[in-house]
Structures are given as C-alpha cells and as structure tokens.
Design a protein around this motif. Structure first.
Motif, mmCIF file in Angstrom:
data_model
loop_
_atom_site.group_PDB
_atom_site.id
_atom_site.type_symbol
_atom_site.label_atom_id
_atom_site.label_comp_id
_atom_site.label_asym_id
_atom_site.label_seq_id
_atom_site.Cartn_x
_atom_site.Cartn_y
_atom_site.Cartn_z
ATOM 1 N N THR A 1 34.182 47.758 26.340
ATOM 2 C CA THR A 1 33.777 47.051 27.544
ATOM 3 C C THR A 1 34.051 47.570 28.847
ATOM 4 O OG1 THR A 1 35.355 45.107 27.711
ATOM 5 C CG2 THR A 1 33.200 44.906 26.517
ATOM 6 N N GLY A 2 33.317 47.432 29.861
ATOM 7 C CA GLY A 2 33.620 48.249 31.185
ATOM 8 C C GLY A 2 33.131 47.278 32.295
ATOM 9 N N LYS A 3 33.753 47.026 33.438
ATOM 10 C CA LYS A 3 32.920 46.344 34.579
ATOM 11 C C LYS A 3 32.921 47.251 35.720
ATOM 12 C CE LYS A 3 34.471 41.713 33.234
ATOM 13 N NZ LYS A 3 34.965 40.412 33.696
ATOM 14 N N GLY A 4 32.081 47.029 36.613
ATOM 15 C CA GLY A 4 31.796 47.547 37.959
ATOM 16 C C GLY A 4 30.715 47.138 38.820
ATOM 17 N N GLY A 5 30.722 47.487 39.961
ATOM 18 C CA GLY A 5 29.655 46.994 40.959
ATOM 19 C C GLY A 5 28.366 47.446 40.788
ATOM 20 N N SER A 6 28.339 48.504 39.785
ATOM 21 C CA SER A 6 26.713 49.200 39.495
ATOM 22 C C SER A 6 27.270 49.558 37.970
ATOM 23 C CB SER A 6 26.593 50.287 40.415
ATOM 24 O OG SER A 6 27.486 51.428 39.925
ATOM 25 N N ILE A 7 25.922 49.748 37.293
ATOM 26 C CA ILE A 7 26.060 50.120 36.013
ATOM 27 C C ILE A 7 26.729 51.323 35.837
ATOM 28 C CG2 ILE A 7 24.395 50.802 33.890
ATOM 29 C CD1 ILE A 7 24.325 47.716 34.525
#
Length: 370
Positions: A71-77
C-alpha cells in the motif's frame, strides 16, 4: 558498388545492437491487481498485489513466484504509487494489471482524478476491467490476497463471466474514457461486495454513474440485464426468471435469443422517449410444460410482456431519479434532434425526458422437451 554495400552494412549494424527501452522481468515488481481509496484526511491510498519472479542461479535457473500486498498513500494517485515504488525492491510495473477497484469514497468523487495518471502511463493495460466496491478497495484486495490463488485473474474472470451472461456492461479502462467525455451518455460499473456467509467476493449488480461520479445507487443483476437489452448490447447469453402465479406454474426461466428496439423522441412539455423492445426468447425451465399448445405459448408471451413492461417502467424511473442516462438518450438528441438538445442541455438534462417503455415477448423456441 561493393564499397557502397559495405558502407550501408556498417551504418545499419549499430542500429540493430539491441532494444533501447528494455525492461527486464527480473527487475520488475509486476502489479496484477490495484485498488484506490480515500483515507480520513482526503489522501489517496493505493493497494496493489505485486508478483515477484525469483530466478535461482544456484538451482539451474528454477523460478519461484511470490505475491505481496503493498500500500502507498499520497495527495495524488501518482504520489501514492511512488510511495509503493520506494517500499519494494525493483521497479513497480503496472503492465499486467487486469483489474482496478474503486473504493466507494473514490467512486462518489470525480473518478477521472484516479484514471488520468493511468492514461498517462504507457505501461498500463488499457483493457483492464474496472469495478466499484460497497466499502474499501483495500478490504476487497486484502481478502483476495489471502484467499484466491490467482489474485487478479480471479476478479478479471469473475467480471468477464458476468459480461458474457449480460449481467453487467462491458467496460474497460479504454472504453470508459468515451463515456467520461460524452455529455449525452452515462455508464455503469460492476458493484462488488464481500459475502460474509460464503466469505467470497461477488458481483451484486452494477453501480450507476452520472457524469464522472457514482450516484450512490445500484441496479440488481436482473435490472442490469433488462437495461442492457434496452441498450441492444446483449452478450452471448441473457437468462432471466420471472415469477408467475401458482396457478400458472410458479416461475418460468428463459434465454433471450435476439433483441430489436424502436426509439421515438418527441418534444411536448417534456421530451417523450417511446421505446418498443421486442424479444425473441427460448424457454429453458417451465415445469408445467404444455408448450406444444399455442394457448400456452400465447399465455406466456402476454404474461412476460406485461411483467417486463412493468419492470422496465420502474427501471427507467430509477435511472431518472439518479439522472443516469445509460440509454444515451442525450446522445440521440445531440445526433438527430439538435434543436431539442439545445433547449434542455445541461448537467441534469435527464429530468426533462420522460421514458415510456414497452416490451413485447415472442416465444420462438420452447426447448427440446414438448
């Protein structure tokens, strides 16, 4: 002459030495399934199943395959995918991704925010299937990673099977872009959920979309099949079952063999869309039988025509309540009645259209048992 030939050979040889854009499989972490969610802070979370192919040098080149949930998170895809790339050895490669899952929060927003970076990546498979889940994509993918051997293949085949049976619309990452930029036609996507009793991921119908967003409502598989018949996009099979009264035998199952539709658009106070749908069907299950008698055939034709007309009326009222123009009536107006379209054009143009459906059923085959 010979000097010229030698010159050409030496000039061409450097151009044939190899592929300039090669990506070795041993250096790639291939993605087979991805899902997208929004967290409580409004950031995107990407969940993927990646597959590693480990080639052993000490065991005569034997290959071992392992799957990993990341999994990864961010302000954009893009930022979320880069977070995954930094957390795994090798290159995060989406080339084999055959299915994409949109969490319900992502689906209710502008889904083009998710799809745009995928279109910009030349490695992404544009024939990948897209689905919506009633909860989070992370939950569905986690379940698949723990319970299904083939991971992404399982979901792809599940969706493809429903397409063959005319239960859902055939939508891919390539074809959905046409609908996203068509102001006169909407679309629907497979609606996934996890069955707690069977502990399996299932398709419970289709999610209705208007413009770029999920409306929050979905159609059952039977409603989706009926709608696809009105859209004249029947696949190989279209099997339906209708409940009759006990005196008539309880229920009848039938397969739609052919479809024809007539559409008439007129402008009065509202735009009236009169749709006549004619279905040629074969009976596949009707225990009372007696289908060798014309009276029984006539009874079934009349009864099925009435039932389907009532269901179609309820179906189009549901579409109107969600402003979801899956039939593409706006597209018909743009193409053939531009003056009417000019009057009603707007985000909620569907509220100016009144659909009057009618279904006529012809029993063209009573099966092999008479």
């Amino acid at each position: 002459m010979r000097k010229t030939e030698l010159f050409l050979i030496f000039f061409i040889l450097p151009l044939l030495v190899g592929c300039w854009d090669e990506r070795l499989l041993k250096n790639s972490r291939t993605v087979y399934l991805s899902g997208f969610d929004l967290d409580e802070n409004g950031d995107y979370q990407t969940t993927s199943i990646i597959r590693d192919m480990n080639i052993s040098e000490s065991s005569r080149g034997e290959i071992s395959i392992s799957n990993k949930l990341v999994t990864g998170k961010g302000g954009s895809i893009k930022e979320a995918s880069m977070a995954i790339d930094r957390s795994v050895p090798g290159n995060y490669d989406p080339a084999k991704g055959r299915a994409l899952i949109l969490g319900i929060d992502v689906a209710k927003g502008d889904i083009y925010n998710v799809l745009d970076p995928l279109y910009r990546d030349p490695r992404v498979d544009l024939n990948a299937k897209i689905a919506v889940t009633d909860d989070s994509a992370n939950e569905i993918i986690t379940h698949l990673s723990e319970n299904e051997v083939e991971k992404g293949e399982y979901l792809y085949e599940l969706i493809h099977s429903s397409e063959i049976h005319s239960e859902i619309q055939d939508i891919t990452l390539r074809s959905i872009r046409t609908y996203l930029f068509d102001e006169g036609k909407d679309f629907m996507l497979p609606y996934l959920s996890k069955d707690e009793e069977d502990n399996e991921v299932k398709i419970n119908g289709t999610a209705l979309f208007h413009d770029h967003s999920f409306t929050g409502q979905f159609l059952s598989t039977d409603e989706s099949t009926l709608l696809l018949l009105f859209m004249e996009t029947k696949s190989k099979k279209a099997l339906l079952t209708e409940q009759l009264d006990k005196k008539a035998g309880g229920s009848v199952s039938y397969n739609v063999k052919s479809v024809s539709r007539k559409l008439k658009l007129e402008k009065e106070e509202k735009v009236h869309a009169d749709i006549m749908l004619q279905l040629d069907v074969e009976i596949v299950d009707y225990p009372p039988d007696h289908l060798d008698k014309q009276e029984m055939i006539n009874f079934l034709e009349n009864r099925l025509s009435k039932i389907l007309t009532e269901k179609a009326d309820a179906l189009f009222k549901k579409l109107a309540a969600n402003q979801s123009d899956l039939l593409g009536l706006g597209r018909e107006l743009i193409a053939f009645h531009p003056s009417i379209w000019k009057e009603i054009r707007g985000e909620n143009y569907y509220e100016h259209i009144l659909v009057n459906p009618k279904v006529k059923v012809n029993v063209s085959s009573s099966g092999i048992i008479l």
